[in-house]
Design a protein around this motif. Sequence first.
Motif, short mmCIF file in Angstrom:
data_model
loop_
_atom_site.label_atom_id
_atom_site.label_comp_id
_atom_site.label_asym_id
_atom_site.label_seq_id
_atom_site.Cartn_x
_atom_site.Cartn_y
_atom_site.Cartn_z
N ALA A 1 -12.13 -30.80 -17.91
CA ALA A 1 -12.50 -31.80 -16.91
C ALA A 1 -11.91 -31.41 -15.56
O ALA A 1 -10.69 -31.31 -15.41
CB ALA A 1 -12.00 -33.18 -17.32
N LEU A 2 -12.77 -31.20 -14.57
CA LEU A 2 -12.34 -30.92 -13.21
C LEU A 2 -12.36 -32.21 -12.40
O LEU A 2 -13.17 -33.09 -12.66
CB LEU A 2 -13.26 -29.88 -12.56
CG LEU A 2 -13.46 -28.57 -13.31
CD1 LEU A 2 -14.45 -27.67 -12.56
CD2 LEU A 2 -12.14 -27.86 -13.50
N PRO A 3 -11.50 -32.34 -11.39
CA PRO A 3 -11.51 -33.56 -10.58
C PRO A 3 -12.84 -33.75 -9.88
O PRO A 3 -13.46 -32.79 -9.43
CB PRO A 3 -10.38 -33.31 -9.56
CG PRO A 3 -9.52 -32.27 -10.17
CD PRO A 3 -10.44 -31.41 -10.99
N GLY A 4 -13.28 -35.00 -9.77
CA GLY A 4 -14.57 -35.29 -9.15
C GLY A 4 -14.62 -34.93 -7.68
O GLY A 4 -15.71 -34.73 -7.13
N ASN A 5 -13.46 -34.83 -7.01
CA ASN A 5 -13.45 -34.49 -5.58
C ASN A 5 -13.14 -33.02 -5.35
O ASN A 5 -12.81 -32.61 -4.25
CB ASN A 5 -12.42 -35.34 -4.83
CG ASN A 5 -11.00 -35.12 -5.35
OD1 ASN A 5 -10.79 -34.44 -6.36
ND2 ASN A 5 -10.03 -35.71 -4.68
N ARG A 6 -13.25 -32.22 -6.39
CA ARG A 6 -12.95 -30.79 -6.30
C ARG A 6 -13.90 -30.11 -5.33
O ARG A 6 -15.11 -30.33 -5.35
CB ARG A 6 -13.09 -30.17 -7.69
CG ARG A 6 -12.71 -28.70 -7.81
CD ARG A 6 -12.90 -28.27 -9.26
NE ARG A 6 -12.72 -26.85 -9.44
CZ ARG A 6 -11.58 -26.26 -9.74
NH1 ARG A 6 -10.50 -26.98 -9.85
NH2 ARG A 6 -11.50 -24.95 -9.90
N LYS A 7 -13.36 -29.18 -4.52
CA LYS A 7 -14.16 -28.49 -3.51
C LYS A 7 -14.45 -27.03 -3.88
O LYS A 7 -15.11 -26.33 -3.14
CB LYS A 7 -13.43 -28.50 -2.16
CG LYS A 7 -13.12 -29.89 -1.64
CD LYS A 7 -14.37 -30.71 -1.44
CE LYS A 7 -14.02 -32.10 -0.91
NZ LYS A 7 -15.19 -32.96 -0.82
N GLY A 8 -13.94 -26.58 -5.02
CA GLY A 8 -14.20 -25.20 -5.41
C GLY A 8 -13.30 -24.23 -4.68
O GLY A 8 -12.27 -24.58 -4.11
N LYS A 9 -13.68 -22.97 -4.68
CA LYS A 9 -12.85 -21.92 -4.09
C LYS A 9 -12.80 -22.02 -2.58
O LYS A 9 -11.83 -21.65 -1.94
CB LYS A 9 -13.41 -20.56 -4.49
CG LYS A 9 -13.24 -20.23 -5.95
CD LYS A 9 -14.04 -19.01 -6.35
CE LYS A 9 -13.51 -17.75 -5.75
NZ LYS A 9 -14.25 -16.56 -6.17
N LYS A 10 -13.86 -22.48 -1.96
CA LYS A 10 -13.93 -22.57 -0.51
C LYS A 10 -13.45 -23.95 -0.07
O LYS A 10 -14.20 -24.91 -0.12
CB LYS A 10 -15.35 -22.32 -0.03
CG LYS A 10 -15.85 -20.92 -0.39
CD LYS A 10 -17.29 -20.71 0.06
CE LYS A 10 -17.78 -19.32 -0.31
NZ LYS A 10 -19.19 -19.11 0.07
N LYS A 11 -12.20 -24.06 0.31
CA LYS A 11 -11.61 -25.35 0.66
C LYS A 11 -12.04 -25.79 2.06
O LYS A 11 -12.14 -24.99 2.97
CB LYS A 11 -10.08 -25.24 0.61
CG LYS A 11 -9.54 -24.69 -0.70
CD LYS A 11 -9.82 -25.60 -1.86
CE LYS A 11 -9.20 -25.06 -3.13
NZ LYS A 11 -9.46 -25.89 -4.28
N LYS A 12 -12.25 -27.07 2.23
CA LYS A 12 -12.54 -27.61 3.55
C LYS A 12 -11.28 -27.62 4.40
O LYS A 12 -10.21 -28.02 3.93
CB LYS A 12 -13.08 -29.05 3.43
CG LYS A 12 -14.52 -29.12 3.02
CD LYS A 12 -14.99 -30.56 3.14
CE LYS A 12 -16.48 -30.68 2.84
NZ LYS A 12 -16.94 -32.06 2.98
N LYS A 13 -11.39 -27.21 5.64
CA LYS A 13 -10.24 -27.21 6.53
C LYS A 13 -10.21 -28.45 7.42
O LYS A 13 -9.18 -28.84 7.92
CB LYS A 13 -10.27 -25.96 7.41
CG LYS A 13 -10.06 -24.67 6.62
CD LYS A 13 -9.98 -23.48 7.55
CE LYS A 13 -9.74 -22.19 6.77
NZ LYS A 13 -9.66 -21.00 7.66
N PHE A 14 -11.34 -29.05 7.64
CA PHE A 14 -11.41 -30.21 8.52
C PHE A 14 -12.29 -31.28 7.87
O PHE A 14 -12.91 -31.07 6.85
CB PHE A 14 -11.99 -29.82 9.88
CG PHE A 14 -11.23 -28.71 10.56
CD1 PHE A 14 -10.01 -28.96 11.15
CD2 PHE A 14 -11.73 -27.42 10.58
CE1 PHE A 14 -9.30 -27.94 11.76
CE2 PHE A 14 -11.03 -26.39 11.18
CZ PHE A 14 -9.81 -26.65 11.77
N GLY A 15 -12.34 -32.46 8.53
CA GLY A 15 -13.27 -33.49 8.09
C GLY A 15 -12.61 -34.56 7.26
O GLY A 15 -11.41 -34.55 6.98
#
Length: 225
Positions: free
Chosen positions: A185-199
């Motif tokens: 089970a991965l977290p529902g808010n997971r962003k994968g390998k490419k992390k968001k830097k802003f927003g």
Amino acid sequence: MKQIKLLGITLRDYTLRESMKLVNSYLNNGALNTISYISTQILVEAAENPEQQEWIESMDLTISGELDILRAAAITSRNRFHEVENDEFMKEFLKKIVRNRKTIFLLSDSQGNLENLQNEIREYQENIRIVGSYILDELSGRQDSLINEINDIVPTVIISCMPYPYQEQLMYENKIRINSEVWIALPGNRKGKKKKKFGSGKISLYFDKRMFGNRINKYKDEMPD
């Protein structure tokens, strides 16, 4: 392995090597073994709910998804920090699945999230064998249909990415009904390998971490010496 207790929740922290040794046993023991990524947000929410604590503590293996969890548990190993920060567990797990020609079934709560999950898996291992997928949300009431489809396909591994705590409850209540070897089970808010830097996602993560830190400090203050 180090046993830790955060906000009243008992967890076991394994090194990457120890975790992969457990995975080897999971792939050969004939039962469905559950693995859940743990975030600071999950720990804060579960601390207020004994039922959710039971779901988390029932997992065969929990993976710390954030460095703040290690820090709160007084784990200072540079190797462990590197393993968590770079998600080495998922990299090594998927390598093993490809190397051993195992199959994967994907589960998420919307078409968009399912596509994101599939793309993330492909980023790690392009040749992974995805043999099925399913979209399930809290309101659909189609759990029996999901279980029937999984049991018809009999995949080696289920990888899900759904909101907490629905995902953990689903695993806890249906573990004995499913013919697979591992469910991650991965977290529902997971962003994968490419992390968001802003927003907004970054801002939300900041407040989750701050709340976790405040709760840890309060919990320590309230504990008897």
